[in-house]
Motif scaffolding. Structure first.
Motif, short mmCIF file in Angstrom:
data_model
loop_
_atom_site.label_atom_id
_atom_site.label_comp_id
_atom_site.label_asym_id
_atom_site.label_seq_id
_atom_site.Cartn_x
_atom_site.Cartn_y
_atom_site.Cartn_z
N GLN A 254 46.70 28.95 47.77
CA GLN A 254 47.29 30.14 48.36
C GLN A 254 46.17 31.14 48.63
N ALA A 255 46.37 31.99 49.61
CA ALA A 255 45.37 33.00 49.97
C ALA A 255 46.09 34.29 50.33
N LEU A 256 45.56 35.39 49.85
CA LEU A 256 46.21 36.69 50.04
C LEU A 256 45.20 37.74 50.47
N LEU A 257 45.67 38.70 51.26
CA LEU A 257 44.88 39.86 51.64
C LEU A 257 45.33 41.03 50.78
N VAL A 258 44.38 41.67 50.08
CA VAL A 258 44.71 42.81 49.24
C VAL A 258 43.71 43.93 49.52
N GLN A 259 44.20 45.17 49.36
CA GLN A 259 43.32 46.32 49.55
C GLN A 259 42.74 46.82 48.24
N ARG A 260 43.48 46.66 47.14
CA ARG A 260 43.03 47.08 45.81
C ARG A 260 43.57 46.10 44.78
N ALA A 261 43.02 46.16 43.57
CA ALA A 261 43.47 45.29 42.48
C ALA A 261 44.94 45.52 42.16
N ALA A 262 45.41 46.76 42.33
CA ALA A 262 46.79 47.10 42.00
C ALA A 262 47.80 46.34 42.86
N GLU A 263 47.38 45.77 43.98
CA GLU A 263 48.29 45.03 44.85
C GLU A 263 48.53 43.59 44.41
N ILE A 264 47.75 43.11 43.45
CA ILE A 264 47.91 41.73 43.01
C ILE A 264 49.18 41.59 42.18
N ASP A 265 50.06 40.70 42.59
CA ASP A 265 51.29 40.42 41.85
C ASP A 265 50.99 39.27 40.89
N TRP A 266 50.66 39.60 39.66
CA TRP A 266 50.18 38.60 38.71
C TRP A 266 51.24 37.56 38.39
N ASP A 267 52.51 37.94 38.39
CA ASP A 267 53.57 36.98 38.12
C ASP A 267 53.73 36.00 39.28
N ALA A 268 53.58 36.50 40.50
CA ALA A 268 53.80 35.66 41.68
C ALA A 268 52.69 34.64 41.89
N VAL A 269 51.46 34.97 41.52
CA VAL A 269 50.35 34.05 41.79
C VAL A 269 50.34 32.86 40.84
#
Length: 336
Positions: A254-269
Motif C-alpha cells: 500500500q502507498a499513501l500521500l501524507v502531509q504530516r505524521a498526524a495524518e497517518i491512520d495507524w489502525d488502518a495501515v
C-alpha cells in the motif's frame, strides 16, 4: 503494605524504514523559497506571491509568518510592493501585466520549467504545432501553454487522449512534457503519439526534470516488499502523487500521500515490518524526520537508505537578491 513491581512497557516490534534518497527539496524549490526569503530581507514585509510558491502547506505557512502574502492573481497585489511568481511558471500575460503597472516583480520559475517553455517556443518557430503532455489545470501546464498564442498548444494527458487526439497538421508536430510527470506513464503516451504521428519531433532535451526522475527511481529501488510506502507531499503536488503511483507499481503493498505524521491512520495501515519513505520535491526534510520519530515511538525502528543518486545541482537566485544573506535558521531550513 505490599509493593508491586512496575509493569514493563510492551516490547516494541522491529521495523525497517527504507528511506529513499534523493527525496524532498530539489534545486528549483530551494531557489524559489530563497527568492521569497531574500525578497522579504531586502524589501521588507509584505512581499506578495502569486499562487503558492511551491505546493506545500508547511512551506507556505512558514513564509506567511515571515511576511509573505499569497494571492491568486496579480490584481490582488498593490502596485508599490514586490511580487514573486511561483516556481511553476506563469503565462507571458502575467509579467506583461506587471510591467504595465510598473510593478517590481521577481520570477521564481524553476529553470527546468523555463527550459520547457523554450522548447515549446522552438517547436513553434520551426512551424510545428505543440503537444504538451501534462495534467489539465496544473499551474505548470497553464504557464507553459501561456507562452504561446492561443490554439498553438494542445494538451494530452493519457494514452487514451493520445489515441483520440486529432492534430491540425499530422506532419508538423512537436511535443514537450510537464516536468513532474511519471517517467513510465509519459513514455507510454509518447509511444502512442509516435505510433500515430511518425513525424512527431522530440524536444531539444528531456522535459521531465532530473529531480522527478531521481525521486521516482529511488522509490522504485525502495518499494519492493514494503508493507507500506509513505510519500510526504501535498494533495495538489503532481510530483508527489506520481511517487505514490510509482511505489505501488514497484511492489509496495500500500502507498499513501501524507502531509504530516498526524495524518497517518495507524489502525488502518495494519501490522508493519518494512516501510518505505520518501518526499516530493516540495516537502521539507523536517517533516520526513517527524514521521521517522512517529515510527520510533511505536516500533523498534531501524532506518536504512535506498540511495539512487547524489544531487549537487544549485540554481542561482535573481541577480538583485544575491547580496542578501540568509540567516542560519533560513539556511538550515533550505538545506534540510
Amino acid at each position: 503494605m505490599t509493593l508491586h513491581a512496575p509493569i514493563p512497557a510492551p516490547e516494541k516490534r522491529p521495523l525497517t524504514v527504507r528511506l529513499a534518497t534523493p527525496r524532498g527539496f530539489c534545486a528549483g524549490v530551494d531557489r524559489a523559497i530563497q527568492i521569497v526569503e531574500r525578497a522579504i530581507g531586502k524589501y521588507g514585509a509584505p512581499v506578495y506571491v502569486r499562487h503558492e510558491i511551491v505546493h506545500n502547506r508547511h512551506v507556505v505557512d512558514r513564509l506567511k509568518a515571515m511576511g509573505a502574502v499569497f494571492v491568486r492573481e496579480l490584481d490582488e497585489c498593490p502596485d508599490d510592493r514586490p511580487v514573486v511568481f511561483s516556481a511553476h511558471g506563469v503565462p507571458k500575460s502575467v509579467p506583461a501585466g506587471a510591467r504595465a503597472r510598473e510593478m517590481l516583480f521577481l520570477d521564481a520559475t524553476c529553470p527546468l520549467v523555463s527550459k520547457v517553455h523554450k522548447q515549446a517556443l522552438r517547436h513553434q518557430r520551426l512551424g510545428r504545432h505543440v503537444i504538451l503532455i501534462g495534467h489539465e489545470g496544473h499551474p505548470e501546464v497553464i504557464g507553459t501553454m501561456g507562452q504561446l498564442p492561443e490554439g498553438a498548444v494542445s494538451l494530452v494527458d493519457t494514452v487514451e487522449d493520445a489515441e483520440r487526439y486529432t492534430p491540425p497538421d499530422p506532419d508538423n508536430l512537436g511535443y514537450v512534457t510537464q516536468t513532474t510527470l511519471s517517467v513510465d506513464d509519459t513514455e507510454g503516451v509518447i509511444a502512442k503519439l509516435k505510433e500515430r504521428f511518425p513525424n512527431l519531433q522530440d524536444p531539444a532535451a528531456d522535459s521531465i526534470c532530473y529531480a522527478t526522475t531521481n525521486r521516482q527511481e529511488a522509490v522504485k529501488l525502495a518499494a519492493p516488499g514494503t508493507d507500506l510506502f509513505l510519500i510526504v507531499g501535498a494533495p495538489n503536488s503532481s510530483n508527489s502523487k506520481r511517487l505514490v503511483e510509482v511505489a505501488l507499481k514497484a511492489g509496495a503493498r500500500q502507498a499513501l500521500l501524507v502531509q504530516r505524521a498526524a495524518e497517518i491512520d495507524w489502525d488502518a495501515v495494519g501490522p508493519l515490518r518494512t516501510v518505505g519513505l520518501s518526499a516530493g520535491a516540495s516537502a521539507p526534510e523536517v517533516i520526513v524526520n517527524e514521521i521517522i520519530d512517529a515510527f520510533r515511538e511505536r516500533y523498534d525502528a531501524t532506518v536504512e537508505l535506498a540511495e539512487m543518486a547524489e544531487e549537487n545541482e544549485h540554481f542561482l537566485v535573481n541577480r538583485e537578491l544575491r547580496n542578501i544573506a540568509l540567516t542560519h535558521e533560513d539556511m538550515a531550513w533550505v538545506n534540510g
